[in-house]
Design a protein around this motif. Sequence first.
Motif, short mmCIF file in Angstrom:
data_model
loop_
_atom_site.label_atom_id
_atom_site.label_comp_id
_atom_site.label_asym_id
_atom_site.label_seq_id
_atom_site.Cartn_x
_atom_site.Cartn_y
_atom_site.Cartn_z
N UNK A 146 -15.72 -57.83 -32.87
CA UNK A 146 -15.71 -58.42 -31.70
C UNK A 146 -15.16 -58.99 -31.00
N UNK A 147 -13.90 -59.80 -31.17
CA UNK A 147 -12.46 -60.47 -30.87
C UNK A 147 -11.83 -59.37 -30.04
N UNK A 165 -1.36 -57.84 -25.78
CA UNK A 165 -2.80 -57.49 -25.16
C UNK A 165 -3.22 -58.76 -24.57
N UNK A 166 -2.80 -60.00 -25.32
CA UNK A 166 -3.21 -61.58 -24.96
C UNK A 166 -2.74 -61.84 -23.51
N UNK A 184 -13.98 -63.63 -13.42
CA UNK A 184 -12.43 -63.56 -13.25
C UNK A 184 -12.43 -64.83 -14.83
N UNK A 185 -12.88 -65.76 -14.09
CA UNK A 185 -12.79 -67.80 -15.32
C UNK A 185 -13.92 -67.30 -16.55
N UNK A 186 -14.85 -66.31 -15.95
CA UNK A 186 -15.19 -66.45 -17.64
C UNK A 186 -14.24 -65.45 -18.78
N UNK A 192 -9.53 -65.85 -24.47
CA UNK A 192 -8.74 -67.17 -25.42
C UNK A 192 -9.10 -67.06 -25.99
N UNK A 193 -10.76 -67.28 -26.56
CA UNK A 193 -11.47 -67.78 -27.26
C UNK A 193 -11.55 -66.58 -28.72
N UNK A 194 -11.61 -65.05 -27.86
CA UNK A 194 -11.18 -64.39 -28.68
C UNK A 194 -9.52 -63.89 -29.50
N UNK A 195 -8.54 -64.32 -28.93
CA UNK A 195 -7.31 -64.48 -29.65
C UNK A 195 -7.22 -65.95 -30.21
#
Length: 204
Positions: A146-147, A165-166, A184-186, A192-195
Motif C-alpha cells: 500500500x505504501x 519518488x519521495x 494537497x496537504x492530506x 510521508x507516512x508511506x516513505x
Amino acid sequence: MKLDSKLFDRIRVRPDPQAKVKSGAPDCQWDGCGEAGLHRAPVGRLREGEYFCFCLDHVRQYNKGYNYFSGLADSEVARYQKEALTGHRPTWAMGAKSATRSSPDIADKRSGRAGYYRRVRDPFNLFGDAEPSRPRARKAKPLEAKALETLGLDEKATGADIKARYKELVKRHHPDANGGDRGSEDRFRDVIQAYRVLKQSGFC
C-alpha cells in the motif's frame, strides 16, 4: 479470673494479613467450596499457562492426585523425558565419523568433489558459474504494498527509486507550494507516512 476485668478492654486482636487479599480473591473452584481461591494449580498437559484457583485444603488435595502424564503411554512418557534432557530441542551426533556418516554432502565437500558445489544454491555466483542467478526478489507485505502504491511504484522499485519518488512528491504536495490546499496537504501527509513505512521495512 474476673470476666469484668479492665484488662479485657485492652486486648487487641492482630488483623489477618491476608484479609485484604482474600477480599479481592476469586472463589475456590472446588465443587461446593465457598472459601477464597488464593492458590493456583495447573490445569494439565497441553494447557500450560492455565490454572485452577483453590483454597489451601483443596489445592493440597488436588496436588496429591495430579499427574501431568495421565493418558500417555509409557513409550511416550519415556520419549518426553529423553527430550526434556535437551530442553526439547533437536540434537546431532558428535564426532568426525558420526558427522560423515550422517551427512554424505560433508564428505563430498571434504574430498573436494565438484558435485557438492553443483548442488548448492549460488545466488551471487561465488563458485564461478557462467550465468549467475539473481537472488529472489523480496515480496512486499500488504502495508508495504500500500505504501508503494501511495508513491506510485511497484514491488520492483529499488531504494534509489523510492527516495527519488519521495522527494518529487514532497516538493509537489508541500503546503507552501500549493497555497494551503487541504487536499494537497492530506496527500503530503500520506506520502510521508508511506516513505516512513518503507524505510522501517528496509526498502530504502
